[in-house]
Scaffold this motif. Structure first.
Motif, PDB file in Angstrom:
ATOM      1  N   CYS A 247      32.100 -27.304   7.789  1.00 58.94           N
ATOM      2  CA  CYS A 247      32.826 -26.040   6.805  1.00 58.94           C
ATOM      3  C   CYS A 247      32.103 -25.038   7.498  1.00 58.94           C
ATOM      4  CB  CYS A 247      31.704 -26.835   5.464  1.00 58.94           C
ATOM      5  SG  CYS A 247      32.998 -27.501   5.005  1.00 58.94           S
ATOM      6  N   ALA A 248      32.538 -23.686   7.192  1.00 58.83           N
ATOM      7  CA  ALA A 248      32.130 -22.480   7.971  1.00 58.83           C
ATOM      8  C   ALA A 248      31.000 -22.252   6.935  1.00 58.83           C
ATOM      9  CB  ALA A 248      33.132 -21.173   7.099  1.00 58.83           C
ATOM     10  N   TYR A 249      30.356 -23.133   6.617  1.00 61.03           N
ATOM     11  CA  TYR A 249      28.879 -23.131   5.934  1.00 61.03           C
ATOM     12  C   TYR A 249      27.522 -23.015   6.895  1.00 61.03           C
ATOM     13  CZ  TYR A 249      30.257 -23.347   1.132  1.00 61.03           C
ATOM     14  OH  TYR A 249      30.449 -22.569   0.009  1.00 61.03           O
ATOM     15  N   SER A 250      26.133 -22.878   6.808  1.00 60.75           N
ATOM     16  CA  SER A 250      25.220 -22.994   7.804  1.00 60.75           C
ATOM     17  C   SER A 250      23.952 -23.958   7.426  1.00 60.75           C
ATOM     18  CB  SER A 250      24.372 -21.568   6.862  1.00 60.75           C
ATOM     19  OG  SER A 250      23.536 -22.016   6.193  1.00 60.75           O
ATOM     20  N   GLU A 251      24.868 -25.465   6.803  1.00 63.99           N
ATOM     21  CA  GLU A 251      24.342 -26.338   7.193  1.00 63.99           C
ATOM     22  C   GLU A 251      23.828 -27.265   8.582  1.00 63.99           C
ATOM     23  OE1 GLU A 251      23.934 -26.088   3.334  1.00 63.99           O
ATOM     24  OE2 GLU A 251      25.828 -25.425   4.329  1.00 63.99           O
ATOM     25  N   ALA A 252      25.134 -26.848   9.547  1.00 68.21           N
ATOM     26  CA  ALA A 252      25.141 -27.962  10.270  1.00 68.21           C
ATOM     27  C   ALA A 252      24.721 -27.045  11.479  1.00 68.21           C
ATOM     28  CB  ALA A 252      26.746 -27.797  11.344  1.00 68.21           C
ATOM     29  N   LEU A 253      24.211 -25.869  11.831  1.00 69.65           N
ATOM     30  CA  LEU A 253      23.285 -24.713  11.840  1.00 69.65           C
ATOM     31  C   LEU A 253      21.619 -25.287  11.782  1.00 69.65           C
ATOM     32  CD1 LEU A 253      21.501 -22.784  14.056  1.00 69.65           C
ATOM     33  CD2 LEU A 253      22.308 -20.992  12.317  1.00 69.65           C
ATOM     34  N   PHE A 254      21.585 -25.752   9.791  1.00 74.75           N
ATOM     35  CA  PHE A 254      20.571 -25.884   9.960  1.00 74.75           C
ATOM     36  C   PHE A 254      19.943 -27.105  10.560  1.00 74.75           C
ATOM     37  CE2 PHE A 254      17.199 -27.616   6.296  1.00 74.75           C
ATOM     38  CZ  PHE A 254      16.581 -26.534   6.680  1.00 74.75           C
ATOM     39  N   LEU A 255      20.850 -28.219  10.340  1.00 71.38           N
ATOM     40  CA  LEU A 255      20.341 -29.308  10.675  1.00 71.38           C
ATOM     41  C   LEU A 255      19.774 -29.421  12.010  1.00 71.38           C
ATOM     42  CD1 LEU A 255      20.650 -32.659  10.267  1.00 71.38           C
ATOM     43  CD2 LEU A 255      22.988 -32.161  10.906  1.00 71.38           C
ATOM     44  N   PHE A 256      20.782 -28.651  12.546  1.00 68.52           N
ATOM     45  CA  PHE A 256      20.558 -28.754  14.543  1.00 68.52           C
ATOM     46  C   PHE A 256      18.899 -28.144  14.771  1.00 68.52           C
ATOM     47  CE2 PHE A 256      20.112 -25.493  18.132  1.00 68.52           C
ATOM     48  CZ  PHE A 256      20.632 -27.062  19.512  1.00 68.52           C
ATOM     49  N   CYS A 257      18.716 -27.371  14.187  1.00 73.92           N
ATOM     50  CA  CYS A 257      17.565 -26.541  14.259  1.00 73.92           C
ATOM     51  C   CYS A 257      16.068 -27.444  13.746  1.00 73.92           C
ATOM     52  CB  CYS A 257      17.208 -25.176  13.534  1.00 73.92           C
ATOM     53  SG  CYS A 257      18.437 -23.804  14.084  1.00 73.92           S
ATOM     54  N   CYS A 258      16.276 -28.162  12.711  1.00 71.19           N
ATOM     55  CA  CYS A 258      15.988 -29.433  12.266  1.00 71.19           C
ATOM     56  C   CYS A 258      15.241 -30.270  12.801  1.00 71.19           C
ATOM     57  CB  CYS A 258      15.658 -30.179  10.763  1.00 71.19           C
ATOM     58  SG  CYS A 258      15.615 -28.394   9.267  1.00 71.19           S
ATOM     59  N   ALA A 259      16.325 -30.590  13.533  1.00 65.55           N
ATOM     60  CA  ALA A 259      16.690 -32.071  14.217  1.00 65.55           C
ATOM     61  C   ALA A 259      15.723 -32.061  15.831  1.00 65.55           C
ATOM     62  CB  ALA A 259      17.734 -32.253  14.372  1.00 65.55           C
ATOM     63  N   ALA A 260      15.917 -30.476  15.887  1.00 66.11           N
ATOM     64  CA  ALA A 260      15.107 -30.025  17.005  1.00 66.11           C
ATOM     65  C   ALA A 260      14.531 -29.847  17.330  1.00 66.11           C
ATOM     66  CB  ALA A 260      16.225 -28.217  18.295  1.00 66.11           C
ATOM     67  N   ALA A 261      13.352 -29.790  16.441  1.00 68.19           N
ATOM     68  CA  ALA A 261      12.064 -28.964  15.860  1.00 68.19           C
ATOM     69  C   ALA A 261      11.250 -30.509  15.365  1.00 68.19           C
ATOM     70  CB  ALA A 261      12.143 -28.372  14.380  1.00 68.19           C
ATOM     71  N   PHE A 262      12.020 -31.861  14.892  1.00 65.09           N
ATOM     72  CA  PHE A 262      11.487 -32.811  15.070  1.00 65.09           C
ATOM     73  C   PHE A 262      11.180 -33.220  16.174  1.00 65.09           C
ATOM     74  CE2 PHE A 262      11.621 -32.280  10.939  1.00 65.09           C
ATOM     75  CZ  PHE A 262      10.920 -33.851   9.758  1.00 65.09           C
ATOM     76  N   LEU A 263      12.380 -33.559  16.898  1.00 66.43           N
ATOM     77  CA  LEU A 263      12.489 -33.852  18.619  1.00 66.43           C
ATOM     78  C   LEU A 263      11.804 -33.627  19.469  1.00 66.43           C
ATOM     79  CD1 LEU A 263      13.799 -36.434  20.187  1.00 66.43           C
ATOM     80  CD2 LEU A 263      15.378 -34.253  20.622  1.00 66.43           C
ATOM     81  N   ALA A 264      11.106 -32.284  19.011  1.00 69.48           N
ATOM     82  CA  ALA A 264      10.339 -31.698  20.344  1.00 69.48           C
ATOM     83  C   ALA A 264       9.022 -31.435  19.608  1.00 69.48           C
ATOM     84  CB  ALA A 264      10.803 -29.722  20.765  1.00 69.48           C
ATOM     85  N   SER A 265       8.446 -32.095  18.571  1.00 68.23           N
ATOM     86  CA  SER A 265       7.787 -31.507  18.478  1.00 68.23           C
ATOM     87  C   SER A 265       7.142 -33.717  18.861  1.00 68.23           C
ATOM     88  CB  SER A 265       7.548 -31.590  16.654  1.00 68.23           C
ATOM     89  OG  SER A 265       7.749 -32.371  16.056  1.00 68.23           O
TER      90      SER A 265
END
Length: 403
Positions: A187-205
């Motif tokens: 949907c045109a909501y921020s959920e997908a962006l938030f998931l992307f950023c959280c997963a990127a943070a976890f994977l990078a760390s």
């Protein structure tokens, strides 16, 4: 997308089996792209079926509900835009502006800037003839779907790197897609962006790239309020990488300051726009959110819908149990993030939107994928989730508030 490296030490369960745990070639297509495509196709089938039912008379734009579409008659596109979509598009088009007393008049001040800014930037790249409200909406939907696929791929990569189990990664992605509020990823909501950023943070760390993780967490802090909570799970990864010796965490520990600094910058900008230093918090009151004890929120929730409660209570109970399970199994980063993310919900005085907020807490889905490892349990989870998502999407399609 990044490929799985050697399994990383830490969790008590699933000891690293080494390079043999690498996924077979084609994992991105098999485990992410195809499940994403067929779940979206199934949702469009549900949306077509939902046309047999009447529209909600409670939708705040009654003329839109009466005509049966928000932005275009093309159901395959329009169905991804309802309710808060209008606030994100308004913010993308015009920036922040108050429409009255912040604590009483709903305005786009309550929404975070990262997703609307991306929509604005992508919309500006369109040919001038394609720009406008419909073009902006189409860009927003396209961005969400691209970010959802990328976020799911990063979740898959994180689970492989952390647990050395491609099958666990596959189930985690499926549960994220099938969860009752999983359709919000498209949907045109921020959920997908938030998931992307959280997963990127976890994977990078998890790969000991802590400055990159801090930047991803900072972006998450500008996408949703809960993004600032990523600082603690990243701290667990950093301590684990340094043998639990805090003296060895400098200077990488400074990266943990990036999420709160990003949130502080957003708060300062809202202060500049509105003249209220606490506008970030006061804006939520117009949506019925106010500081309340967790037990009162859970057992006596308020909100727009008097029937709201049992589904949200069950979902919160499930995620509380999954968060505690993660801690018991020494998955400290995932458990901390899951449990901390419940705190803003349970202290807000309302369970409104809580199922949607839970839909992107991917560490809890990792826990569920571990618990439901057997075939019977796996099928039960997928069946219950799919039934719940179909029911919610029927209601969403006909302009009912669902999350």
């Amino acid at each position: 997308m990044p490929s799985a490296g050697p399994a990383l030490a830490g969790p008590r369960r699933r000891p690293a089996p080494g390079p043999a745990a690498r996924p077979a070639p084609g994992w991105l297509l098999r485990d992410v792209l195809l499940p994403f495509a067929w779940t979206r196709a199934a949702l469009l089938g549900v949306a077509w079926f939902a046309l047999q039912f009447g529209q909600s008379w409670t939708y705040p734009r009654p003329a839109v509900a009466l005509r049966g579409f928000s932005y275009t008659r093309q159901l395959w596109l329009d169905v991804w835009g309802r309710w808060d979509t209008i606030w994100y598009l308004d913010l993308a088009a015009w920036g922040y502006k108050a429409t009255g007393p912040i604590a009483h008049a709903q305005s786009n001040i309550a929404f975070f800037p990262a997703y609307p800014l991306l929509v604005r930037a992508a919309h500006a790249l369109l040919p001038r003839a394609w720009q406008g409200e419909l073009g902006r909406f189409a860009v927003a939907v396209a961005l969400s779907n691209v970010l959802a696929v990328a976020g799911l791929a990063l979740v898959h990569a994180y689970v492989r790197a952390r647990f050395a189990d491609p099958a666990l990664a596959r189930r985690t992605v499926l549960y994220l897609l099938a969860f009752p509020a999983g359709f919000f990823l498209s949907c045109a909501y921020s959920e997908a962006l938030f998931l992307f950023c959280c997963a990127a943070a976890f994977l990078a760390s998890a790969r000991h790239r802590f400055w990159l993780a801090g930047l991803a967490a900072a972006a998450a802090s500008l996408a949703r309020p809960a993004g600032v909570l990523l600082a603690l799970p990243l701290a667990f990864h950093l301590l684990e990488a340094r043998g639990w010796d805090p003296r060895r965490t400098f200077p990488q520990a400074l990266a943990l300051l990036l999420p709160p600094l990003a949130l502080a910058g957003h708060a300062a900008n809202l202060w500049r726009v509105t003249g209220e230093p606490l506008a970030l918090f006061h804006a939520q009151a117009a949506w019925g959110r106010h500081l309340t004890s967790p037990w009162r929120t859970f057992f006596f929730p308020s909100g727009y819908d008097p029937h709201m409660g049992p589904v949200e209570q069950a979902a919160l109970g499930l995620f509380l149990a999954l968060g505690l399970w993660l801690l018991r199994e020494r998955h400290f980063a995932g458990g901390a993030f899951t449990l901390l993310s419940l705190v803003p919900i349970l202290t807000s005085g309302t369970l409104m939107s809580s199922v949607r907020f839970l839909a992107v807490l991917f560490p809890a889905f990792v826990a569920l994928a571990e618990v439901a490892e057997g075939e019977a349990a796996d099928r039960s989870v997928l069946t219950l989730f799919a039934m719940g998502q179909a029911a919610l999407f029927v209601a969403w399609t006909r302009f009912y508030w669902v999350a």
